[in-house]
Design a protein around this motif. Structure first.
Motif, short mmCIF file in Angstrom:
data_model
loop_
_atom_site.label_atom_id
_atom_site.label_comp_id
_atom_site.label_asym_id
_atom_site.label_seq_id
_atom_site.Cartn_x
_atom_site.Cartn_y
_atom_site.Cartn_z
N CYS A 1 0.80 -1.23 0.00
CA CYS A 1 0.00 0.00 0.00
C CYS A 1 0.83 1.28 0.00
CB CYS A 1 -0.93 0.01 1.21
SG CYS A 1 -0.07 0.20 2.79
N GLY A 2 2.07 1.22 0.48
CA GLY A 2 2.94 2.40 0.49
C GLY A 2 2.73 3.31 1.70
N PHE A 3 1.82 2.96 2.62
CA PHE A 3 1.57 3.84 3.75
C PHE A 3 2.79 4.03 4.66
CE2 PHE A 3 -2.89 3.70 2.75
CZ PHE A 3 -3.36 4.92 3.22
N CYS A 4 3.64 3.01 4.75
CA CYS A 4 4.77 3.12 5.68
C CYS A 4 6.04 3.62 4.98
CB CYS A 4 5.04 1.77 6.34
SG CYS A 4 5.69 0.54 5.20
N ARG A 5 5.91 4.05 3.74
CA ARG A 5 7.09 4.39 2.93
C ARG A 5 8.04 5.32 3.70
NH1 ARG A 5 8.47 8.15 -0.71
NH2 ARG A 5 9.87 7.44 -2.37
N SER A 6 9.31 4.94 3.75
CA SER A 6 10.32 5.67 4.51
C SER A 6 11.58 5.79 3.66
CB SER A 6 10.63 4.93 5.82
OG SER A 6 9.46 4.83 6.60
N GLN A 7 12.61 6.35 4.27
CA GLN A 7 13.85 6.59 3.51
C GLN A 7 15.01 5.86 4.18
OE1 GLN A 7 13.80 8.67 0.86
NE2 GLN A 7 15.98 8.42 0.41
N LEU A 8 15.70 5.05 3.39
CA LEU A 8 16.90 4.38 3.90
C LEU A 8 18.08 5.31 3.61
CD1 LEU A 8 18.25 1.80 5.06
CD2 LEU A 8 18.47 1.01 2.70
#
Ligand code: FES
Length: 398
Positions: A349-356
């Motif tokens: 869903c992409g709701f937790c999308r974060s940055q590494l």
């Protein structure tokens, strides 16, 4: 205000596009600085996808020793439109942690309309299930809980799918098909025939058994076949749901729908490919990752059992937490009481999308919803990524 669209013909309409662009620019230039909270589209979006809902538990039915059905009614009385197979997201405060968990809506869409609208979730609980354990112990009739709905792309679509549906379910994967069976039995999925092949380990693992039998005994269009893998004395079908069984219950051009565990998904996928079923006739729910990540193809086994440090940046704040190689980054954050908004919990869903920012992760091959641009710029989903080294990540503020 009702709006009208005039169709003038292909060439005249396409030649109108530059004018539309000019119009759009002038609207943007003259738009007020503050958002229009009374905007029709905004209100409609809020009705269809309310961000936060508060539900009251109005009944709890003990469907079996291990299954409870929670009937929920929104405090404001409004239930957004949803389809059989979609899920709601519960937001739970357990200790210091705020956890979000998806539960498929097991009631039918028609039950969310009319004089006494409600939604239901069926929760299966066995020893050691953290969130079900909390739900079983904590919630009584009259309590309230927070959540939102509807989410997910796993539903039957009449323009795309056949009216002959072979549903293959494992364990708690029965819930979308229970919702669908109710909808079929009510006559709202006109012309649909639903055959459910339901795999469980033992008879006491079967969820909603009486309810399903009640539906199939009153509606000719619903057939339920229980298949047990781990109960030698079971009088019905035994073993795993494989090629033979799927073939026996298939009809020409039928649509196959699957909801179950990662292990079962692999098995069913093999069976369907042996039967040369084209991908367009197979639809599946989000496939959860296995509890042991090291069985996933491509996982570097030498990382098993290691512990890593994760530096977590949220706005101006920075925290340092520990994570085991065997837990997803999302679980490590939740354990450390750092809120992360998750819905599907498997990269879809992409709701937790974060940055590494730095470090190395393993991404589940069945839950890699990253876009190509994400892969190049470090975008990742903590719900379907495991640490392979110390990490530095940036997560959205909830
Ligand atoms: S929760 Fe859906 S992508 Fe992470």
């Amino acid at each position: 205000m009702a709006s009208k669209i005039n169709v003038n013909g292909f060439f005249r309409d396409t030649s109108g596009l530059p004018r539309m662009e000019e119009l759009r620019k002038s609207h943007l230039a003259n738009a007020p600085a503050d958002p229009d909270t009374d905007d029709f589209i905004r209100r409609l979006a809020e009705r269809l996808h309310p961000k936060n809902m508060r539900f009251q538990v109005v009944s709890i039915i003990e469907s079996s020793d291990y299954t409870r059905v929670y009937r929920l009614v929104p405090m404001d009385g409004h239930i957004p439109v949803f389809q059989c197979g979609q899920y709601m997201n519960l937001r739970l405060k357990i200790g210091n942690s705020v956890l979000t968990r998806p539960y498929t809506i097991s009631s039918a869409p028609f039950e969310a309309r009319g004089d006494n609208p409600f939604v239901e979730i069926a929760v299966h609980h066995k020893k050691g299930d953290f969130v079900p354990d909390y739900l079983f112990k904590k919630f009584k009739v009259g309590d309230t809980l927070d959540g939102s709905m509807p989410f997910g792309n796993f539903y039957w679509e009449p323009l795309r799918d056949s009216r002959n549906i072979v549903a293959i379910a494992g364990g708690s994967g029965i819930t979308p098909f229970y919702s669908m069976a109710k909808e079929v039995a009510s006559g709202r999925m006109k012309g649909c025939k639903l055959t459910i092949l339901y795999g469980s380990a033992k008879s006491d693992d079967i969820m909603l058994k009486d309810e399903l039998e009640q539906l199939s005994s009153t509606c000719w269009d619903i057939k339920i076949v229980h298949v047990l893998s781990d109960e030698p004395g079971w009088p019905g079908k035994r073993g795993l749901i494989g090629q033979e069984m799927i073939k026996r219950y298939s009809s020409k051009g039928c649509t196959y729908m699957f909801c179950g565990s990662f292990a079962m998904y692999g098995h069913v996928l093999n069976a369907l490919s042996e039967l040369e079923i084209p991908a367009r006739r197979f639809r599946h729910a989000v496939i959860g990752s296995p509890s042991d990540v090291s069985i996933l193809p491509g996982y570097p086994k030498e990382k098993s059992g290691k512990t890593f440090q994760i530096t977590v940046v949220r706005g101006a704040r920075q925290d340092s937490i520990h994570a085991s190689a065997h837990e997803t980054v999302a679980v490590a954050l939740e354990r450390a009481a750092i809120p992360i908004d998750t819905h599907c919990r498997n990269g879809e869903c992409g709701f937790c999308r974060s940055q590494l920012v730095s470090g190395e992760i393993f991404v589940s091959p069945v839950g890699d919803g990253r876009r190509e641009a994400d892969k190049e710029t470090g975008g990742f989903h903590p719900c379907s990524s495991w640490p392979l080294s110390d990490l530095k990540i940036k997560i959205p503020i909830m």
